[in-house]
Design a protein around this motif. Structure first.
Motif, PDB file in Angstrom:
ATOM      1  N   LYS A 175     -33.302   4.953  -2.195  1.00  0.00           N
ATOM      2  CA  LYS A 175     -33.109   5.254  -3.622  1.00  0.00           C
ATOM      3  C   LYS A 175     -33.898   6.495  -4.031  1.00  0.00           C
ATOM      4  O   LYS A 175     -33.439   7.301  -4.832  1.00  0.00           O
ATOM      5  CB  LYS A 175     -33.541   4.061  -4.476  1.00  0.00           C
ATOM      6  CG  LYS A 175     -32.509   2.940  -4.533  1.00  0.00           C
ATOM      7  CD  LYS A 175     -32.979   1.831  -5.458  1.00  0.00           C
ATOM      8  CE  LYS A 175     -31.901   0.760  -5.612  1.00  0.00           C
ATOM      9  NZ  LYS A 175     -32.365  -0.339  -6.484  1.00  0.00           N
ATOM     10  N   GLU A 176     -35.104   6.642  -3.468  1.00  0.00           N
ATOM     11  CA  GLU A 176     -35.943   7.786  -3.816  1.00  0.00           C
ATOM     12  C   GLU A 176     -35.323   9.096  -3.316  1.00  0.00           C
ATOM     13  O   GLU A 176     -35.238  10.076  -4.052  1.00  0.00           O
ATOM     14  CB  GLU A 176     -37.337   7.611  -3.200  1.00  0.00           C
ATOM     15  CG  GLU A 176     -38.266   8.784  -3.473  1.00  0.00           C
ATOM     16  CD  GLU A 176     -39.491   8.794  -2.579  1.00  0.00           C
ATOM     17  OE1 GLU A 176     -40.313   9.689  -2.760  1.00  0.00           O
ATOM     18  OE2 GLU A 176     -39.608   7.916  -1.707  1.00  0.00           O
ATOM     19  N   ASN A 177     -34.874   9.103  -2.034  1.00  0.00           N
ATOM     20  CA  ASN A 177     -34.315  10.331  -1.462  1.00  0.00           C
ATOM     21  C   ASN A 177     -33.420   9.986  -0.276  1.00  0.00           C
ATOM     22  O   ASN A 177     -33.888   9.871   0.850  1.00  0.00           O
ATOM     23  CB  ASN A 177     -35.436  11.269  -0.999  1.00  0.00           C
ATOM     24  CG  ASN A 177     -34.895  12.518  -0.321  1.00  0.00           C
ATOM     25  OD1 ASN A 177     -33.714  12.834  -0.422  1.00  0.00           O
ATOM     26  ND2 ASN A 177     -35.747  13.226   0.383  1.00  0.00           N
ATOM     27  N   PRO A 178     -32.111   9.829  -0.532  1.00  0.00           N
ATOM     28  CA  PRO A 178     -31.209   9.451   0.567  1.00  0.00           C
ATOM     29  C   PRO A 178     -31.102  10.513   1.656  1.00  0.00           C
ATOM     30  O   PRO A 178     -30.681  10.222   2.772  1.00  0.00           O
ATOM     31  CB  PRO A 178     -29.857   9.261  -0.143  1.00  0.00           C
ATOM     32  CG  PRO A 178     -29.971  10.028  -1.417  1.00  0.00           C
ATOM     33  CD  PRO A 178     -31.413   9.963  -1.816  1.00  0.00           C
ATOM     34  N   TYR A 179     -31.511  11.752   1.350  1.00  0.00           N
ATOM     35  CA  TYR A 179     -31.387  12.831   2.335  1.00  0.00           C
ATOM     36  C   TYR A 179     -32.395  12.692   3.472  1.00  0.00           C
ATOM     37  O   TYR A 179     -32.238  13.325   4.524  1.00  0.00           O
ATOM     38  CB  TYR A 179     -31.532  14.194   1.652  1.00  0.00           C
ATOM     39  CG  TYR A 179     -30.360  14.497   0.765  1.00  0.00           C
ATOM     40  CD1 TYR A 179     -29.148  14.901   1.310  1.00  0.00           C
ATOM     41  CD2 TYR A 179     -30.440  14.340  -0.610  1.00  0.00           C
ATOM     42  CE1 TYR A 179     -28.050  15.163   0.511  1.00  0.00           C
ATOM     43  CE2 TYR A 179     -29.343  14.593  -1.432  1.00  0.00           C
ATOM     44  CZ  TYR A 179     -28.145  15.001  -0.859  1.00  0.00           C
ATOM     45  OH  TYR A 179     -27.058  15.247  -1.648  1.00  0.00           O
ATOM     46  N   ARG A 180     -33.394  11.843   3.286  1.00  0.00           N
ATOM     47  CA  ARG A 180     -34.344  11.619   4.378  1.00  0.00           C
ATOM     48  C   ARG A 180     -33.641  10.986   5.580  1.00  0.00           C
ATOM     49  O   ARG A 180     -34.110  11.096   6.715  1.00  0.00           O
ATOM     50  CB  ARG A 180     -35.498  10.748   3.903  1.00  0.00           C
ATOM     51  CG  ARG A 180     -35.144   9.288   3.707  1.00  0.00           C
ATOM     52  CD  ARG A 180     -36.156   8.493   2.901  1.00  0.00           C
ATOM     53  NE  ARG A 180     -37.512   8.854   3.202  1.00  0.00           N
ATOM     54  CZ  ARG A 180     -38.505   8.861   2.301  1.00  0.00           C
ATOM     55  NH1 ARG A 180     -38.242   8.520   1.046  1.00  0.00           N
ATOM     56  NH2 ARG A 180     -39.718   9.180   2.641  1.00  0.00           N
ATOM     57  N   LEU A 181     -32.511  10.312   5.340  1.00  0.00           N
ATOM     58  CA  LEU A 181     -31.778   9.678   6.440  1.00  0.00           C
ATOM     59  C   LEU A 181     -31.355  10.693   7.492  1.00  0.00           C
ATOM     60  O   LEU A 181     -31.359  10.409   8.687  1.00  0.00           O
ATOM     61  CB  LEU A 181     -30.531   8.951   5.900  1.00  0.00           C
ATOM     62  CG  LEU A 181     -30.772   7.748   4.992  1.00  0.00           C
ATOM     63  CD1 LEU A 181     -29.463   7.285   4.377  1.00  0.00           C
ATOM     64  CD2 LEU A 181     -31.428   6.614   5.759  1.00  0.00           C
ATOM     65  N   SER A 182     -30.970  11.901   7.052  1.00  0.00           N
ATOM     66  CA  SER A 182     -30.489  12.916   8.000  1.00  0.00           C
ATOM     67  C   SER A 182     -31.601  13.423   8.907  1.00  0.00           C
ATOM     68  O   SER A 182     -31.339  13.927  10.001  1.00  0.00           O
ATOM     69  CB  SER A 182     -29.850  14.090   7.247  1.00  0.00           C
ATOM     70  OG  SER A 182     -30.794  14.739   6.429  1.00  0.00           O
TER      71      SER A 182
END
Length: 738
Positions: A175-182
């Motif tokens: 929720k905070e930063n979905p881009y960390r998944l990449s």
């Protein structure tokens, strides 16, 4: 929308990648067929399903699931089916029956709140009870996470990986930063993370999004071997990826540079952009190379010429001029590069250097980038050689630090001489960690074949060091008489010079079988591996023969060849001896390969079936054989290097691939008795001279090419070496000039 509740009785179809299932569910009134995306579904689970009825022309009435949730089973039969489903590691049908027999309807409460009571069940000891309790708790948390992730289209396979990384903090972190998944999850790229973010309502011009896209473009360039990328090229790539104004990207690049998340450098009047890990590694390597090559050495009171004469007499050999040069330079230089192709005496030279130093009481350590390369080095020298990771004592430190090298500039290697083989495979990050652990005054000898493929990881380390001309380099270029008898060696050198190889010389070890279609090439390879080569010289079809293909896809690509070779060499016996994971079926006896570095994977060293040592670390490119599949424990065992046993849980099987056939890139550092290579049409970027050269030089006894001579000559004439953006050479020259 209709709501039904029932227990899963049978799973007719299940796609592990996207979670789509067709299943039979028993409700209190009826037995119905359900279809829809329900990740992690298992037989025995009770589900609350919302959706609508649909009529399929072939399969009749079905319930199309839109929303679902898990319901704790209430009946004894339901609880037993749930526990026996394979959902919880350590519990199979027998254990499930024993638990329900002991605790009845309280079984699930016991697992959640009083797991210590599991030891009251026959066959469950303290260790197994703890494992079951942890798996049960993890499964409960995982189901909650999967319920959250499903609304954003994240598949079951990725859901498990995400949970393994973030644990109970999964929802908050995404929720905070979905881009960390990449950045954090193997297999999730920027595009998938971007899709999730858009589903969550994150704006197209969001600072998180733009900066993540820029970093992704930088990281993507590193997969092509680049340590940096020109700024203008980065802006173009990022604009195409993000579909935002170039000014926004340029502003974000400036902000990232000010925050020291990226580094801007100037090379030849162009602004270049580094992702910070590669910038730090490249600058550190350049300083270390200069320090080692220019530093003072402890002078050895020896007569080198006499030592060379003695080695020749003792071993009844005659060194070539360049071999003598290499021995002399090893004594006189802090950093030496020895390069050369097959048959030019690299092994003899290195063995002679080792003997000279040992005779003069210097301590020596040997290393190579992969386990197989280290094993080959040990066999060639008769001394222990370690992987670079093992040499630097790469271990788990704690939850915050994770994995780290114990040997660094604070606790350097304690040795007088370090010899590293297969250096063409070493990327800039690994070279940085290696050189940080070496103090000036240590003699370092880097050995490699400059004409092989460069490292899979970023950087052009060996070539940049050689091209800088600030390090002493000895190129062994004379092929020895005994090596000249091998057409593998002769043809490798011919190909390297752009010349046509000699084919099908009677009584030799290099053959070409002419076939004109992809199907005929594949059929011939299958016949060679299963019948002709084993009959020809008793070669083991699985252990001795390796098929190497330039590509993954197509009729003669690795994926298709593996599928067909598995069916031919290791056909299905029964379900007990196989496990399906994604699109791959693993069977006991399969040849497999690890496809990513896993530094925390535990292994046991076996001698005659007895554990004599243990450790951690299985690495990209390691070959092994499946020895056991255990559905009760949800585990699969692989034996690497004939002695190292590794246990994979089923959710780790995406780290393994079948390896009857593998890409030429993945074969670097390995050697096989027999190599079979399909020679067919492919993209020009894959049909290159150095790819063919690398493949041929993997063979020890025999090479068989199968295909069309037109494509063989195309590869030989295509001396295209893909441009790599690497600043190491420039940095070396810049430091030296200062």
């Amino acid at each position: 929308m209709v709501t039904i509740e029932g227990t899963v009785e049978e799973i007719i179809f299940q796609n592990e990648t996207n979670g789509y299932v067709v299943a039979i569910v028993e409700t209190k009134d009826d037995v119905v067929t359900i279809v829809g995306n329900i990740p992690m579904i298992n037989i025995g689970e009770t589900l609350n399903l919302q959706g609508d009825w649909d009529y399929h022309p072939n399969y009749g009435q079905q319930f199309k699931v839109e929303v679902y949730s898990m319901v704790v089973p209430a009946t004894l039969n339901g609880i037993e089916k749930y526990l026996a489903s394979g959902l919880i590691s350590g519990i199979g049908p027998k254990t499930a029956k024993s638990i329900v027999k002991k605790f009845g309807k309280e079984s699930l409460d016991i697992l959640q709140y009083n797991p210590e009571k599991l030891m009251e069940v026959d066959g469950i000891g303290k260790k197994k009870g703890k494992k079951i309790a942890e798996a049960f708790q993890e499964q409960r948390e995982l189901q909650d996470v999967m319920m959250f992730l499903q609304q954003y289209g994240i598949s079951a396979n990725y859901g498990v990986k995400i949970y393994k990384k973030y644990g109970s903090e999964t929802v908050a972190k995404i929720k905070e930063n979905p881009y960390r998944l990449s950045q954090d999850i193997f297999g999730i790229g920027f595009k998938m993370a971007d899709k999730i973010a858009k589903n969550m309502g994150i704006d197209n011009n969001s600072e998180y999004r733009v900066s993540a896209g820029i970093k992704f473009a930088l990281m993507e360039s590193s997969t092509s071997g680049h340590t940096y990328i020109p700024k203008e090229e980065l802006i173009r790539k990022s604009a195409g990826l993000l579909e935002v104004n170039m000014d926004i990207i340029e502003n974000s690049i400036t902000a990232l540079a000010l925050n020291q998340e990226i580094q801007l450098e100037n090379f030849d009047g162009k602004t270049c952009v580094y992702y910070m890990p590669y910038y730090y590694a490249e600058t550190s390597v350049s300083k270390a190379v200069v320090a080692l090559s220019q530093g003072e050495l402890k002078k050895l009171e020896i007569n080198v010429e006499r030592e060379i004469d003695d080695i020749e007499k003792e071993n009844q050999i005659r060194f070539a001029k360049k071999q003598k040069d290499a021995i002399r330079e090893a004594v006189d230089n802090g950093l030496l590069v020895v390069t050369g192709g097959p048959g030019t005496g690299k092994t003899t030279t290195i063995n002679s250097i080792i003997k000279l130093f040992e005779k003069n009481n210097l301590t020596i350590q040997l290393a190579a980038p992969t386990g197989r390369a280290a094993k080959r080095m040990s066999e060639a020298t008769g001394r222990e050689a370690k992987t670079i990771h093992r040499l630097l004592e790469y271990n788990f430190v704690d939850d915050q630090v994770g994995m780290a090298f114990s040997r660094d500039d604070g606790t350097p290697l304690e040795t007088d001489v370090l010899i590293v083989d297969e250096v063409s495979m070493v990327d800039i990050l690994l070279m940085n960690n290696l050189l940080k652990a070496i103090v000036p005054g240590t003699r370092v000898i880097l050995v490699g074949d400059i004409d092989q493929l460069p490292s899979v990881g970023p950087g052009n380390v060996l070539r940049d060091i050689i091209d800088s001309k600030i390090v002493k380099v000895v190129t062994l270029d004379e092929i020895f008489r005994q090596a000249k008898e091998s057409m593998i060696v002769v043809n490798a050198h011919k190909i390297n010079k752009g010349e046509a190889p000699s084919l099908n010389v009677k009584g030799k070890d290099f053959f070409f079988m002419r076939r004109n279609t992809g199907k005929s090439v594949t059929d011939t390879i299958l016949e060679l591996c299963s019948e002709r080569l084993p009959k020809f010289n008793g070669y083991d079809p699985v252990k001795d023969i390796q098929v190497l293909s330039p590509m993954k896809k197509g009729d003669t690509g690795v994926n298709m060849l593996n599928e067909k070779m598995q069916d031919r060499l290791n056909p299905k016996v029964s379900n007990e001896y196989e496990k399906k994971s994604g699109d791959t079926i693993f069977r006991v006896g399969d040849k497999v390969m690890q496809i990513k570095n896993n530094y925390q994977m535990e292994w046991k060293l076996l001698e005659n079936g007895v554990v004599v040592d243990d450790g951690e670390g299985v690495f990209n490119g390691d070959f092994g054989y499946v020895t056991e599949i255990d559905d009760e424990e949800d585990e699969l065992k692989v034996l690497f290097d004939e002695t190292k046993e590794v246990t994979y849980s089923y959710n780790q099987l995406d780290e393994l691939r079948l390896a009857y056939a593998t890409t030429i890139h993945k074969s670097q550092g390995s050697e096989f008795p027999v190599v079979v290579i399909p020679i067919c049409w492919g993209p020009p970027m894959l049909l290159t001279r150095n790819l063919l050269y690398t493949a041929i030089t993997r063979a020890k006894d025999l090479v068989v090419l199968v295909g069309n001579e037109k494509y063989l000559h195309m590869m030989i004439n295509n001396n295209r070496i893909n441009k790599r953006y690497s600043g190491l050479k420039n940095r070396l020259l810049r430091i030296l000039s200062i």
